[in-house]
Design a protein around this motif. Structure first.
Motif, PDB file in Angstrom:
ATOM      1  N   TRP A   1       0.838  -1.199   0.000  1.00  0.00           N
ATOM      2  CA  TRP A   1       0.000   0.000   0.000  1.00  0.00           C
ATOM      3  C   TRP A   1       0.875   1.252   0.000  1.00  0.00           C
ATOM      4  CZ3 TRP A   1      -4.327   0.915   4.230  1.00  0.00           C
ATOM      5  CH2 TRP A   1      -5.204   1.916   3.778  1.00  0.00           C
ATOM      6  N   ALA A   2       1.892   1.237   0.861  1.00  0.00           N
ATOM      7  CA  ALA A   2       2.811   2.368   0.954  1.00  0.00           C
ATOM      8  C   ALA A   2       3.525   2.604  -0.374  1.00  0.00           C
ATOM      9  CB  ALA A   2       3.827   2.128   2.068  1.00  0.00           C
ATOM     10  N   GLU A   3       3.959   1.523  -1.014  1.00  0.00           N
ATOM     11  CA  GLU A   3       4.658   1.648  -2.290  1.00  0.00           C
ATOM     12  C   GLU A   3       3.728   2.180  -3.376  1.00  0.00           C
ATOM     13  OE1 GLU A   3       6.163  -2.281  -2.796  1.00  0.00           O
ATOM     14  OE2 GLU A   3       7.933  -1.924  -1.528  1.00  0.00           O
ATOM     15  N   HIS A   4       2.469   1.769  -3.343  1.00  0.00           N
ATOM     16  CA  HIS A   4       1.499   2.272  -4.313  1.00  0.00           C
ATOM     17  C   HIS A   4       1.289   3.779  -4.129  1.00  0.00           C
ATOM     18  CE1 HIS A   4      -2.001   1.801  -7.047  1.00  0.00           C
ATOM     19  NE2 HIS A   4      -2.494   2.812  -6.345  1.00  0.00           N
ATOM     20  N   LEU A   5       1.191   4.209  -2.887  1.00  0.00           N
ATOM     21  CA  LEU A   5       1.034   5.639  -2.605  1.00  0.00           C
ATOM     22  C   LEU A   5       2.259   6.422  -3.047  1.00  0.00           C
ATOM     23  CD1 LEU A   5      -0.526   5.223   0.938  1.00  0.00           C
ATOM     24  CD2 LEU A   5      -1.685   6.295  -1.006  1.00  0.00           C
ATOM     25  N   ALA A   6       3.427   5.832  -2.820  1.00  0.00           N
ATOM     26  CA  ALA A   6       4.668   6.487  -3.244  1.00  0.00           C
ATOM     27  C   ALA A   6       4.726   6.622  -4.761  1.00  0.00           C
ATOM     28  CB  ALA A   6       5.868   5.702  -2.733  1.00  0.00           C
ATOM     29  N   GLU A   7       4.324   5.573  -5.461  1.00  0.00           N
ATOM     30  CA  GLU A   7       4.305   5.617  -6.928  1.00  0.00           C
ATOM     31  C   GLU A   7       3.305   6.656  -7.440  1.00  0.00           C
ATOM     32  OE1 GLU A   7       3.486   1.652  -8.156  1.00  0.00           O
ATOM     33  OE2 GLU A   7       5.445   0.868  -7.501  1.00  0.00           O
ATOM     34  N   ALA A   8       2.265   6.927  -6.640  1.00  0.00           N
ATOM     35  CA  ALA A   8       1.274   7.940  -7.008  1.00  0.00           C
ATOM     36  C   ALA A   8       1.749   9.352  -6.681  1.00  0.00           C
ATOM     37  CB  ALA A   8      -0.051   7.661  -6.295  1.00  0.00           C
ATOM     38  N   GLY A   9       2.946   9.466  -6.113  1.00  0.00           N
ATOM     39  CA  GLY A   9       3.540  10.768  -5.854  1.00  0.00           C
ATOM     40  C   GLY A   9       3.401  11.287  -4.440  1.00  0.00           C
ATOM     41  N   CYS A  10       2.789  10.509  -3.555  1.00  0.00           N
ATOM     42  CA  CYS A  10       2.577  10.961  -2.182  1.00  0.00           C
ATOM     43  C   CYS A  10       3.857  10.849  -1.351  1.00  0.00           C
ATOM     44  CB  CYS A  10       1.481  10.143  -1.504  1.00  0.00           C
ATOM     45  SG  CYS A  10      -0.109  10.144  -2.357  1.00  0.00           S
ATOM     46  N   THR A  11       3.962  11.713  -0.358  1.00  0.00           N
ATOM     47  CA  THR A  11       4.959  11.531   0.687  1.00  0.00           C
ATOM     48  C   THR A  11       4.356  10.552   1.692  1.00  0.00           C
ATOM     49  OG1 THR A  11       6.017  13.677   0.421  1.00  0.00           O
ATOM     50  CG2 THR A  11       6.138  12.663   2.607  1.00  0.00           C
ATOM     51  N   VAL A  12       5.121   9.531   2.078  1.00  0.00           N
ATOM     52  CA  VAL A  12       4.548   8.429   2.864  1.00  0.00           C
ATOM     53  C   VAL A  12       5.410   8.123   4.087  1.00  0.00           C
ATOM     54  CG1 VAL A  12       3.705   6.052   2.793  1.00  0.00           C
ATOM     55  CG2 VAL A  12       3.681   7.435   0.703  1.00  0.00           C
ATOM     56  N   ARG A  13       4.732   7.833   5.191  1.00  0.00           N
ATOM     57  CA  ARG A  13       5.399   7.343   6.397  1.00  0.00           C
ATOM     58  C   ARG A  13       4.611   6.143   6.920  1.00  0.00           C
ATOM     59  NH1 ARG A  13       8.268  10.554   4.534  1.00  0.00           N
ATOM     60  NH2 ARG A  13       9.341  12.329   5.509  1.00  0.00           N
ATOM     61  N   CYS A  14       5.323   5.072   7.230  1.00  0.00           N
ATOM     62  CA  CYS A  14       4.703   3.902   7.867  1.00  0.00           C
ATOM     63  C   CYS A  14       5.660   3.404   8.941  1.00  0.00           C
ATOM     64  CB  CYS A  14       4.410   2.801   6.851  1.00  0.00           C
ATOM     65  SG  CYS A  14       3.547   1.367   7.565  1.00  0.00           S
TER      66      CYS A  14
END
Length: 253
Positions: free
Chosen positions: A34-47
């Motif tokens: 899920w995190a990787e998908h969000l990252a690929e969509a351009g989001c800044t992500v923290r998990c």
């Protein structure tokens, strides 16, 4: 730290930041795709890896919900200083933590919950505060996944002192559900062997959010982020975040 339990971080857009919260006894591995998908969509992500998790189950008995909440709140503060719209997404107990963050931080742009927990109907749960003093653990609750050959990286035992603290968090969250006003996307499995469907019903009935979307996942069990419906969760959450962010930009333009 268990191999594969590492926290996830990605520096993406300054527009959208997403904090992901994993479940009780689990690790960021359950959220990584899920995190990787969000990252690929351009989001800044923290998990983050929550305290007491990703090592030995005994370590979880040495922490409380205040430790878990403190960890996600620190990550939230960092994202709030970096991104225009900050979202929090959570699975199971991660959903509980997400709701608590939303209650206490109304500036959160929106939340996504997957099979969130705020209570249990199990009769033995009432005895947990007493039992946990003498019995350290029971059989594990992890790995409730319909998809064959998929493994959740989580503890092989259920730490009871940690579970008793989770019950305390449930009470805190339920008392303040009316304070949740953010846009909400709630996805829950039609078949869940860990969290009863009444949990999602309570959340939907008691939050004050006006922008609410409910999605029933027909082909997944509890750990839906690793299950057949994971692509739906990922795509719907990205669409949700972009829609809410765009609406906020227009509102404050």
């Amino acid at each position: 730290m268990l191999v594969g339990a590492e926290p996830f971080a990605h520096e993406g857009s300054d527009d959208i930041g997403v904090l992901l919260c994993h479940g009780f006894t689990s690790t960021p591995q359950s959220m990584r795709a899920w995190a990787e998908h969000l990252a690929e969509a351009g989001c800044t992500v923290r998990c983050p890896l929550l305290p007491g998790h990703g090592s030995r189950w005994q370590d979880l008995n040495r922490t409380t919900w205040h430790d878990w909440y403190g960890a996600v709140e620190r990550e939230l503060d960092e994202l709030r200083g970096r991104c225009r719209s900050v979202f929090v997404f959570g699975l199971s107990m991660g959903g509980t933590l997400t709701l608590r963050l939303a209650e206490e931080h109304p500036d959160i742009a929106g939340i996504v919950l997957v099979n969130p927990s705020v209570m249990t109907l199990r009769k033995e749960a009432k005895l947990l505060p007493v039992i946990s003093r003498v019995v350290p653990s029971l059989a594990a609750i992890a790995g409730d996944i319909a998809k064959p050959d998929v493994v959740e990286l989580a503890y092989s035992r259920l730490p009871l002192r940690g579970m008793a603290s989770l019950q305390q968090l449930w009470r805190e969250v339920r008392e303040d559900l009316g304070a949740v006003r953010q846009p909400l996307l709630l996805l829950h499995s039609a078949t869940d062997h860990v969290v009863e469907p009444e949990n999602s019903e309570i959340v939907l009935n008691e939050v004050s959010s006006e922008d609410v979307t409910e999605v029933v996942l027909g082909d997944s069990y509890h750990v839906a982020t690793l299950d057949h419906d994971a692509p739906r969760i990922f795509s719907d959450s990205v669409d949700f975040a972009h829609r809410v962010h765009d609406e906020r930009v227009k509102e404050f333009a």
